[in-house]
Structure formats: C-alpha cells, structure tokens
Design an enzyme around this catalytic site. Structure first.
Site, PDB file in Angstrom:
ATOM      1  N   CYS A  27      -0.034   3.881   2.673  1.00 42.61           N
ATOM      2  CA  CYS A  27       0.397   3.396   3.995  1.00 42.61           C
ATOM      3  C   CYS A  27       1.846   3.798   4.256  1.00 42.61           C
ATOM      4  O   CYS A  27       2.198   4.202   5.369  1.00 42.61           O
ATOM      5  CB  CYS A  27       0.264   1.878   4.092  1.00 42.61           C
ATOM      6  SG  CYS A  27      -1.420   1.269   3.938  1.00 42.61           S
ATOM      7  N   CYS A  50       0.832  -1.213   0.000  1.00 39.99           N
ATOM      8  CA  CYS A  50       0.000   0.000   0.000  1.00 39.99           C
ATOM      9  C   CYS A  50       0.868   1.265   0.000  1.00 39.99           C
ATOM     10  O   CYS A  50       1.540   1.561   0.989  1.00 39.99           O
ATOM     11  CB  CYS A  50      -0.909  -0.042   1.228  1.00 39.99           C
ATOM     12  SG  CYS A  50      -1.835   1.465   1.532  1.00 39.99           S
TER      13      CYS A  50
END
Length: 151
Positions: free
Chosen positions: A72, A69
C-alpha cells in the site's frame, strides 16, 4: 499582519493602481472558475465516500489501504502522482479524484466488506456511483497508467 489583511491590502493597492492608470475609473475584470480536479480525500468516511463516488462527470479512484501494508505504501505515491492535475482518465477524458479508505477504521472495514475487498491494496474506479473497474496489488507506474487509460 494576518494573511487576510495582507490579501485585502494587496487587492486595495491593485485597485488604486488601476484607478490611477485608467484616469480614476476602476476597471472591471471577470474571472473564470473551473471545477476542481484531482481532489484527494484521505481517510474518507462513509458520507464522503458516497458523495464523491456518486459525482457526475468524474472518475473516482478508491484506494483501500492499511497503515501496516507495505505494498500500500509503494502504491500510494504512484496513484497520487498519476491522479494529479492535469491527468484525466483515458477513454472518457474525465477528471480523476482519489479517495483513500483506511481499512483499519470501523467505517473502512464496512466499506471494504461492501465492495468485497479481500486483499490490500485494492483500487476500485467509480463513475456515477457504480464501480466500473478495479485492480488488486501494488502495480508499477506503467501498470497504473494502463489502468487509467482503460477507464
């Protein structure tokens, strides 16, 4: 010389130095220990998650993330910096802990399903074992700081 030996040697020489300065009598010194703040629990399992989020007189941020991600990876250093000592939550002034849950792991998937994590990154704030607030997506530093101030 090992670290333990080095520390023992240093402590021993400090005691001897104090004894010679105090006329042969070692002085007693009391140390005050404060509870740890800004503890980070990377890749927390279910047991660690439950233990940390249910701690009294603390706010625990749980960062649900995945290695693949991109947002993230953008959010991780921002949260890390803002939860480092001496930062505290805004309204309550409680110390902050950070738990990182990898949603690609089996335990991370179960925890994510339990708290209905549908998008990454998701950050949920816990106090006394209960979720009190959350946000989804990669906020900038000002956005995360506002989130912490509102806790």
């Amino acid at each position: 010389m090992s670290l333990v030996r080095c520390l023992k040697s240093s402590v021993s020489s400090n005691i001897l130095r104090r004894q010679s300065l105090a006329g042969g009598v070692a002085s007693a010194r009391a140390f005050h220990v404060t509870p740890a703040r800004a503890v980070v629990y990377p890749n927390a399992d279910h047991k660690t998650f439950k233990q940390v989020t249910s701690a009294k007189d603390r706010i625990t941020l749980v960062d649900f993330h995945a290695d693949w991600c991109g947002p993230c990876h953008q959010l991780a250093p921002v949260i890390q910096k803002l939860t480092d000592e001496p930062n505290k939550s805004g309204k309550t002034g409680l110390p902050l802990d950070l738990v990182k849950v990898d949603t690609d792991s089996d335990e991370g998937q179960l925890l994510g399903a339990t708290y209905k994590v549908r998008a990454l990154p998701t950050v949920i704030a816990f106090r006394d074992g209960a979720p009190i607030s959350q946000f989804v997506g990669a906020l900038n530093a000002a956005g995360v700081q506002k989130f912490l101030d509102d806790l």
